[in-house]
Design a protein around this motif. Structure first.
Motif: not given
Length: 635
Positions: A342-347, A365-374
């Motif tokens: 993910l970090p590489e793809i985001i960049e 849905d259930e956004g509280q379980d999503f990470g920053a990169d997600w």
């Protein structure tokens, strides 16, 4: 103050419409509902008012002046347009009347809303009326121009009758006029019930439907094609949210059971209907919730606009432009990437060095379980022209440690673009209190609990007035005995309380312990009483393929139960919580809270050994016994 749908009028409405909207909202009773420009199966009247002591009134709004009107009669009006040309239009009174009869025709097909005998057999059991609002003509204009010879005075409003700033305005006259806008005026002997009003809303506004259970056609002599029962209608607050979420990025924060997933699914359906060419993505964390949302979307899309249109009911509408995925499945199958990339793809995306699929709207849905990169990845794949991201969350249900700044994660600010749902509609008052008492006692975040919309805060639930039995607590000698008691209880609920087997759920924390093969014993106990079951969390295939309405009891981990609900929920082997191998006790607190709030009517927790959590429930049991013996002494 009346309830209005939408909550606020659109900015492009005419000045007259905005004035009338504010007047109705301010001066009508609290139990009246005012719809502005609802889409009722192809027609869009300006206003529809529903009231328990009123019935239904359909109103057209016209911003005509004296200079607009050239020649008018009962059927046609010759008017001068804004460009100075002349045009012939249908009389506004006829427009309102036609819209009213369109509404009546829709409602008369439901036998619960019609008279089944007597003088008015097969007519609606409540009055219906229509009228026209002239926002720029005064009563004196009507008298001077002789307009009352063409327009009945009791079927129209003039400016001085709707503008609170005018000296002639009277709240009593406004109310009296609305109550008498009927061709055949009669007052209701008894007010319409909440069920009647829900049924009216249900038929007129398909997007508020959650589900309808179909019965076979009733005999022709009833003059009806269909009888509906088990009508479930979205709460007005939920309906408003689905309709008024607005464009661009939005955040909905809600307590367990507040209808967040329903709002998300309704929103997706509306976006799909309004923008058939859009590519819409729904994401959540767990597989079984993705499956449940997929089924909900298909159900909503296949529900005909007119519930009595059997041809439409038989045609299955395929989910053309809505994709439902759990996050990791989306990464693997749609984007063909792994999480560590993910970090590489985001960049690369930010530098314009790679191209991935994009979406016109994303709903999480259930956004509280999503990470920053997600979240960052998702936000980069939203069409720049639409920027349509809906994020739904409840931080009391957080079970994964995530970084928590949406502005940093997505580059989007949600300040002033968020809504809060504090009312729990799923659970009974007893279940809400029981679960929340536990959460408050054990959560390290208890000092952050407030009822306001603040970034980072946990929302305290307000329960509905729906009552039910106190949640059960079972203490057994060992897990074999515990499951025998639970299985017998489930059989009893099914036979005596008529709770369907597929409305029962068994939740477990771990598949096996060093003492017991938990799931094996669960299955064996159900087999002994010939109770059919489906193990949702057996593997990925079972998570994706389970169907709720299959006549079988469901078995699941608590993690995978997020977003699901059942009439009766049994959480077994509670003594395995907090799980010794789980370093984050807060996650265990949230997990058990999630499990308890899956239950709509009946909740039972069972255990056969000691843990921090079971010691708490043992104290609750003791307090109940002491309270009961105290009451017996008083009596």
């Amino acid at each position: 103050m009346a309830i209005t749908v939408p909550e606020n009028i659109r900015s492009t409405a005419t000045a007259g419409e905005r004035l009338f909207f504010r007047t109705l909202k301010t001066f009508l009773p609290d139990d009246y509902i005012v719809y502005f420009e609802p889409d009722i199966q192809g027609k869009r009247p300006d206003f529809v008012i529903i009231g328990p002591d009123l019935g239904i009134v359909v109103l057209e709004v016209k911003d005509y002046t004296k200079n607009t009107l050239f020649q008018i009669n009962h059927d046609q009006w010759h008017i001068v347009t804004t460009t100075g040309d002349q045009a012939v239009i249908k009389s506004p009174m006829k427009q309102a009347r036609d819209n009213m009869f369109h509404v009546v025709d829709v409602l008369k097909k439901d036998k619960s809303l019609v008279q089944l005998d007597g003088k008015y057999k097969f007519q609606l059991k409540f009055p219906f009326g229509h009228g026209v609002v002239f926002t720029r003509l005064y009563s004196k204009d009507f008298i001077q121009e002789g307009l009352y010879s063409v327009i009945e005075p009791h079927l129209c409003f003039t400016r001085d009758e709707i503008d609170p700033d005018k000296e002639e305005f009277s709240e009593e006259v406004l109310m009296e006029k609305i109550l008498n806008m009927f061709v055949v005026p009669f007052r209701l002997r008894e007010p319409l019930s909440a069920e009647d009003i829900n049924a009216i809303r249900y038929h007129l506004f398909p997007e508020v439907r959650i589900s309808a259970e179909f019965k076979p056609p009733v005999p022709y002599q009833d003059q009806l094609l269909l009888s509906l029962h088990d009508i479930k209608t979205m709460d007005l607050h939920q309906e408003n949210l689905a309709k008024q979420i607005g464009d661009k990025n939005r955040l909905i924060r809600g307590v367990a059971g507040s209808g967040k997933t329903i709002i998300l699914a309704s929103r997706a359906k509306m976006l799909s209907k309004q923008n058939p060419d859009w590519k819409i993505l729904i994401l959540c964390y767990n597989i079984s919730l993705a499956n449940a949302i997929q089924q909900m979307i298909v159900h909503m899309l296949n529900e005909p606009e007119d519930l009595f249109d059997f041809d439409a009911a038989e045609k299955e509408v395929q989910n053309q432009n809505i994709i439902v995925r759990n996050f990791h499945s989306w990464l693997k199958n749609d984007l063909k990437i792994k999480e560590y990339q993910l970090p590489e793809i985001i960049e690369k995306i930010e530098k314009g060095e790679t191209i991935l699929p994009t979406y016109d709207a994303v709903l999480i849905d259930e956004g509280q379980d999503f990470g920053a990169d997600w979240l960052r990845l998702v936000s980069l794949l939203i069409n720049a022209n639409t920027q349509s991201l809906l994020l739904v969350e409840d931080r009391a249900q957080t079970i994964y440690k995530r970084k928590r700044s949406y502005l940093q994660d997505t580059g989007l600010s949600f300040q002033g673009r968020s809504k809060v749902l504090t009312i729990n509609y799923r659970n009974t008052h007893q279940i809400v209190k029981f679960a929340w008492d536990f959460f408050r006692k054990h959560s390290v975040f208890k000092n952050k609990v407030v009822s306001r919309d603040l970034e980072g805060d946990i929302i305290a639930p307000q329960s509905t007035k729906r009552k039910g039995p106190e949640p059960g607590i079972i203490k057994a000698a060992n897990f074999f005995e515990e499951m025998q008691l639970v299985a017998r209880q489930m059989k009893k609920l099914h036979e005596e309380r008529k709770v369907p087997l597929d409305e029962m759920l068994i939740l477990y924390r771990v598949k096996r312990t060093h003492k017991f093969p938990i799931v094996d014993i669960i299955q064996r106990s159900l087999k002994d009483l010939e109770l059919p079951y489906f193990w949702i969390t057996e593997n990925d295939v079972s998570k994706r393929s389970f169907k709720k309405e299959d006549g079988k009891i469901k078995i699941s981990t608590i993690d995978s139960s997020k977003g699901l609900d059942f009439q009766a929920v049994f959480i077994v082997n509670v003594d395995s919580m907090p799980f010794p191998l789980e370093e984050d006790k807060e996650r265990e607190v949230s997990l058990l809270y999630i499990g308890m709030t899956r239950a709509k009517q009946f909740l039972c927790l069972s255990y056969s050994a000691d843990s921090e959590f079971t010691q708490y429930f043992a104290r609750v049991l003791l307090e109940r016994k002491q309270e009961k013996s105290g009451l017996e002494k008083i009596n």
